[in-house]
Structure formats: structure tokens, C-alpha cells
Design an enzyme around this catalytic site. Sequence first.
Site, PDB file in Angstrom:
ATOM      1  N   LYS A 215      29.533  35.387  40.790  1.00 37.02           N
ATOM      2  CA  LYS A 215      30.496  34.290  40.989  1.00 37.02           C
ATOM      3  C   LYS A 215      30.817  34.210  42.472  1.00 37.02           C
ATOM      4  O   LYS A 215      31.020  35.235  43.121  1.00 37.02           O
ATOM      5  CB  LYS A 215      31.773  34.542  40.176  1.00 37.02           C
ATOM      6  CG  LYS A 215      32.836  33.446  40.369  1.00 37.02           C
ATOM      7  CD  LYS A 215      33.886  33.474  39.270  1.00 37.02           C
ATOM      8  CE  LYS A 215      35.005  34.457  39.489  1.00 37.02           C
ATOM      9  NZ  LYS A 215      35.786  34.225  40.723  1.00 37.02           N
TER      10      LYS A 215
ATOM     11  N   GLU B 259      33.119  31.861  45.488  1.00 38.06           N
ATOM     12  CA  GLU B 259      34.187  30.883  45.731  1.00 38.06           C
ATOM     13  C   GLU B 259      33.709  29.816  46.718  1.00 38.06           C
ATOM     14  O   GLU B 259      33.104  30.143  47.743  1.00 38.06           O
ATOM     15  CB  GLU B 259      35.424  31.590  46.315  1.00 38.06           C
ATOM     16  CG  GLU B 259      36.078  32.577  45.361  1.00 38.06           C
ATOM     17  CD  GLU B 259      37.343  33.215  45.953  1.00 38.06           C
ATOM     18  OE1 GLU B 259      37.804  32.755  47.014  1.00 38.06           O
ATOM     19  OE2 GLU B 259      37.857  34.168  45.335  1.00 38.06           O
TER      20      GLU B 259
ATOM     21  N   GLU C 120      40.807  27.288  39.426  1.00 39.24           N
ATOM     22  CA  GLU C 120      42.029  28.075  39.575  1.00 39.24           C
ATOM     23  C   GLU C 120      43.172  27.247  40.162  1.00 39.24           C
ATOM     24  O   GLU C 120      43.017  26.581  41.195  1.00 39.24           O
ATOM     25  CB  GLU C 120      41.764  29.305  40.459  1.00 39.24           C
ATOM     26  CG  GLU C 120      43.023  30.141  40.705  1.00 39.24           C
ATOM     27  CD  GLU C 120      42.754  31.557  41.186  1.00 39.24           C
ATOM     28  OE1 GLU C 120      41.597  31.995  41.190  1.00 39.24           O
ATOM     29  OE2 GLU C 120      43.735  32.231  41.551  1.00 39.24           O
TER      30      GLU C 120
ATOM     31  N   ASP D 177      36.976  40.327  41.997  1.00 36.19           N
ATOM     32  CA  ASP D 177      37.358  41.009  43.247  1.00 36.19           C
ATOM     33  C   ASP D 177      38.874  41.228  43.301  1.00 36.19           C
ATOM     34  O   ASP D 177      39.377  41.894  44.213  1.00 36.19           O
ATOM     35  CB  ASP D 177      36.851  40.261  44.485  1.00 36.19           C
ATOM     36  CG  ASP D 177      37.354  38.832  44.568  1.00 36.19           C
ATOM     37  OD1 ASP D 177      37.996  38.361  43.618  1.00 36.19           O
ATOM     38  OD2 ASP D 177      37.093  38.180  45.611  1.00 36.19           O
ATOM     39  N   SER D 178      39.596  40.737  42.279  1.00 38.97           N
ATOM     40  CA  SER D 178      41.011  41.075  42.126  1.00 38.97           C
ATOM     41  C   SER D 178      41.180  42.590  41.996  1.00 38.97           C
ATOM     42  O   SER D 178      42.282  43.108  42.168  1.00 38.97           O
ATOM     43  CB  SER D 178      41.600  40.375  40.897  1.00 38.97           C
ATOM     44  OG  SER D 178      40.789  40.586  39.758  1.00 38.97           O
TER      45      SER D 178
HETATM   46  N1  MHF Z   1      47.242  40.287  39.443  1.00 41.36           N
HETATM   47  C1  MHF Z   1      46.479  39.324  39.938  1.00 41.36           C
HETATM   48  N2  MHF Z   1      46.320  38.193  39.225  1.00 41.36           N
HETATM   49  C2  MHF Z   1      45.541  37.201  39.712  1.00 41.36           C
HETATM   50  O1  MHF Z   1      45.407  36.157  39.024  1.00 41.36           O
HETATM   51  C3  MHF Z   1      44.898  37.374  40.972  1.00 41.36           C
HETATM   52  C4  MHF Z   1      45.095  38.599  41.656  1.00 41.36           C
HETATM   53  N3  MHF Z   1      45.891  39.548  41.116  1.00 41.36           N
HETATM   54  N4  MHF Z   1      44.493  38.854  42.829  1.00 41.36           N
HETATM   55  C5  MHF Z   1      43.457  37.963  43.303  1.00 41.36           C
HETATM   56  C6  MHF Z   1      43.816  36.598  43.020  1.00 41.36           C
HETATM   57  C7  MHF Z   1      45.076  36.111  43.743  1.00 41.36           C
HETATM   58  N5  MHF Z   1      45.616  35.178  42.790  1.00 41.36           N
HETATM   59  C8  MHF Z   1      46.840  34.549  42.870  1.00 41.36           C
HETATM   60  C9  MHF Z   1      47.890  35.173  43.493  1.00 41.36           C
HETATM   61  C10 MHF Z   1      49.114  34.552  43.569  1.00 41.36           C
HETATM   62  C11 MHF Z   1      49.297  33.271  43.048  1.00 41.36           C
HETATM   63  C12 MHF Z   1      50.634  32.603  43.170  1.00 41.36           C
HETATM   64  O2  MHF Z   1      51.579  33.224  43.543  1.00 41.36           O
HETATM   65  N6  MHF Z   1      50.742  31.313  42.876  1.00 41.36           N
HETATM   66  C13 MHF Z   1      52.010  30.607  42.935  1.00 41.36           C
HETATM   67  C14 MHF Z   1      51.797  29.145  43.232  1.00 41.36           C
HETATM   68  C15 MHF Z   1      52.765  28.652  44.282  1.00 41.36           C
HETATM   69  C16 MHF Z   1      52.689  27.145  44.438  1.00 41.36           C
HETATM   70  O3  MHF Z   1      51.708  26.646  45.036  1.00 41.36           O
HETATM   71  O4  MHF Z   1      53.607  26.482  43.936  1.00 41.36           O
HETATM   72  C17 MHF Z   1      52.733  30.756  41.588  1.00 41.36           C
HETATM   73  O5  MHF Z   1      53.948  31.028  41.622  1.00 41.36           O
HETATM   74  O6  MHF Z   1      52.113  30.590  40.546  1.00 41.36           O
HETATM   75  C18 MHF Z   1      48.222  32.660  42.421  1.00 41.36           C
HETATM   76  C19 MHF Z   1      46.993  33.295  42.334  1.00 41.36           C
HETATM   77  C20 MHF Z   1      44.757  35.087  41.632  1.00 41.36           C
HETATM   78  N7  MHF Z   1      44.116  36.373  41.577  1.00 41.36           N
HETATM   79  C1  KIV Z   2      40.873  35.715  38.161  1.00 40.39           C
HETATM   80  C2  KIV Z   2      39.407  35.602  38.346  1.00 40.39           C
HETATM   81  C3  KIV Z   2      38.932  34.194  38.220  1.00 40.39           C
HETATM   82  C4  KIV Z   2      38.921  36.227  39.638  1.00 40.39           C
HETATM   83  O1  KIV Z   2      38.290  35.610  40.463  1.00 40.39           O
HETATM   84  C5  KIV Z   2      39.220  37.638  39.882  1.00 40.39           C
HETATM   85  O2  KIV Z   2      39.721  38.332  38.997  1.00 40.39           O
HETATM   86  O3  KIV Z   2      38.942  38.096  41.001  1.00 40.39           O
HETATM   87 MG    MG Z   3      37.987  36.672  42.252  1.00 39.56          MG
END
Ligand code: MHF
Ligand code: KIV
Ligand code: MG
Length: 280
Positions: free
Chosen positions: A94, A96, A163, A25-26
Site C-alpha cells: 500500500k 499513499e 481516509e 505503518d501506524s
Molecule cells: N492509533 C492510530 N490510529 C490511526 O488511525 C492512525 C495512527 N494511530 N497512526 C497513523 C495514522 C495517523 N492517523 C490519524 C491521526 C489523527 C487523526 C485526527 O486527529 N483527526 C482529527 C481530525 C481533525 C479535523 O480535521 O477536524 C479528528 O479529531 O478526528 C486522524 C488520523 C491515522 N493513523
Molecule cells: C489505518 C491504515 C489505513 C493505515 O494506513 C495504517 O494503519 O498505517
Molecule cells: Mg498507514
Amino acid sequence: MLTAYDFPTGRACENHGVDITLVGDSLAQVCLGYESTTQLTLDEMIHHCRAVARGSKSPLLVADMPFGTYHSGPEEAVRNAVRLIREGRIEAVKIEGGVEIVDTVKKLTSMGIPVMGHVGLLPQRHSMLSGYKVQGKDARSAELVLRNALALEEAGVFAMVIEAVPRVVGTYITQRLRYASTIGIGAGSGTDGQVLVWDDVMGTWGGHKAKFVRRFGDVKKEVEVGVKRYMKEVRDRTFPAENESYEMPAGEHEKFLSLVEETGVAGQGGQQKVSSYMVS
Ligand SMILES: Nc1nc(=O)c2c([nH]1)NC[C@@H]1CN(c3ccc(C(=O)N[C@@H](CCC(=O)O)C(=O)O)cc3)CN21
Ligand SMILES: CC(C)C(=O)C(=O)O
Ligand SMILES: [Mg+2]
């Protein structure tokens, strides 16, 4: 596992040995430009699943159930999973969540629908979680992620995504589970498998780059080079070249010119073209 959102990316997964193709769903964000995955509808998901399914034949084909398509209970989940399978041509769904979706997972698997779980950071709950934050960082929350993983295995998932959890948590859950495979994203190297978003892997996603992302290609650069060269060569008239154009058989051009003269279709010719949008 690698995500795919359309026919060519599905075909690439098929051709280059991906084990599991995930219509994530990304796609809401990286493909459709929505703010978050909660905006995605089931009809939109099905539309993309059908395209991916035409390209990705041999990898296992899994789709995320969009936000709100399994939230009202097991019956709604079955109804919508059946649509994803019959209309979207996918093979497993899948979802969540953890202990709170156990009844839904049991219902789906009892009806013969394979379910992949998803624990740790749950993007569909980003509002409740106040953003995309690493889960299971302290002992208490790590135990909660583990409990959710064990509950999903008990309920019958064949695998689960883990994740954004500390590496040791990803490893511990993987070793503790007896049947279900783990597929990590930001969960370290100790999970059974790994998954990333297509656009993160290819470097086409212009948004925030999470810590767990590694770029394996620079398609964005290639796209820039291609678009700029195309626009330049159209404007300086080096495209199309003669060998990129069609010829008339010998004599036909002369015949054509005489013909339009005879029939009176020739007109004046050679005058300035009138166009409201012509520049310079
Ligand atoms: N391009 C993209 N990649 C993805 O993996 C993804 C998406 N979009 N869209 C749906 C979700 C959203 N996701 C995400 C989006 C942002 C972070 C993120 O910014 N994480 C921080 C963690 C911050 C913290 O808790 O310290 C990071 O900087 O990694 C993680 C997963 C994973 N999925
Ligand atoms: C990154 C994977 C696990 C996902 O849920 C997505 O692409 O939506
Ligand atoms: Mg997803």
C-alpha cells in the site's frame, strides 16, 4: 480490513475471519512509540511483516511501504516492494498518494506486484498538511481527492484506502470507481469496506482518539486488572500455589539433604541473605 503488527494479532485476524490483514505503518506510533509514521524504517517494517505473516495465513496480507521507500521513483519502489514480499512474506503493498505516484503504481503492477492506494488524509504527509486534518471538505478539495482516486484506478490499484473525508465524498468516489474497491477509515459507511487500527479497536492506544475510531474491546482495562493482580499475588505470596509448583518423588528430598551434608555443600544455611537491592 484490520491492522496487525505481530504474530498473535496476525493469528487473531486469521482465526476470526478478517478479509485483509494490513501491516500498517501506524505500527511506528502504536507499537514502537515513534512520534509519526515517517520515523519507521523498511527493516523495521519487514521485521514486523515476517511475524504477522507467520500468524495470518488466509487473509490477504498487505503492508504499507514506509515513508521514503518509494519517494525516489518507480525503480526504488520496485526494489523495496520486492524486499517486502521476499523478506516480509506479504502479498501486496500500500502506498499513499494520488496523481504524483501514478508512474510508480504502473511500474509495480506491471511487474506483478498488487498495489493498494491510499487517498484523502495521508499520515506520511502530516508535516506538509499541518497535522492530521479531514480532507475534501470543500468542493475543490473533494474534486482533488476524486481525481487522485480515479488516477490510481487507471494506474491499476486493486483497491484503495480513503481516509478522513466527508461521508458523501467516500460514497461518491466508491460509486464512481469501476474496478477498484474502496476501504474507508473516517470516510463514512458508503465505502466498500472499512479499516481501523488494531489498538484503536481494542482500546489499547492511549494517544489521541480520532473521531472515526470506535472501541470494540477494552483490552487496556483487562491489562491493568491482570498486571495489578499479578503484582499483588506475587507480593502477598499467594502466587504460586502448591498446585503451580513441582514436587520431588517420595524420599528424594530426605536423600538430597543427607547428600549435601555428606558432600559438604550444605554450608550454614538459614542466615540473612545479603543483597544490595533488598528493600526493607
Ligand atoms: N492509533 C492510530 N490510529 C490511526 O488511525 C492512525 C495512527 N494511530 N497512526 C497513523 C495514522 C495517523 N492517523 C490519524 C491521526 C489523527 C487523526 C485526527 O486527529 N483527526 C482529527 C481530525 C481533525 C479535523 O480535521 O477536524 C479528528 O479529531 O478526528 C486522524 C488520523 C491515522 N493513523
Ligand atoms: C489505518 C491504515 C489505513 C493505515 O494506513 C495504517 O494503519 O498505517
Ligand atoms: Mg498507514
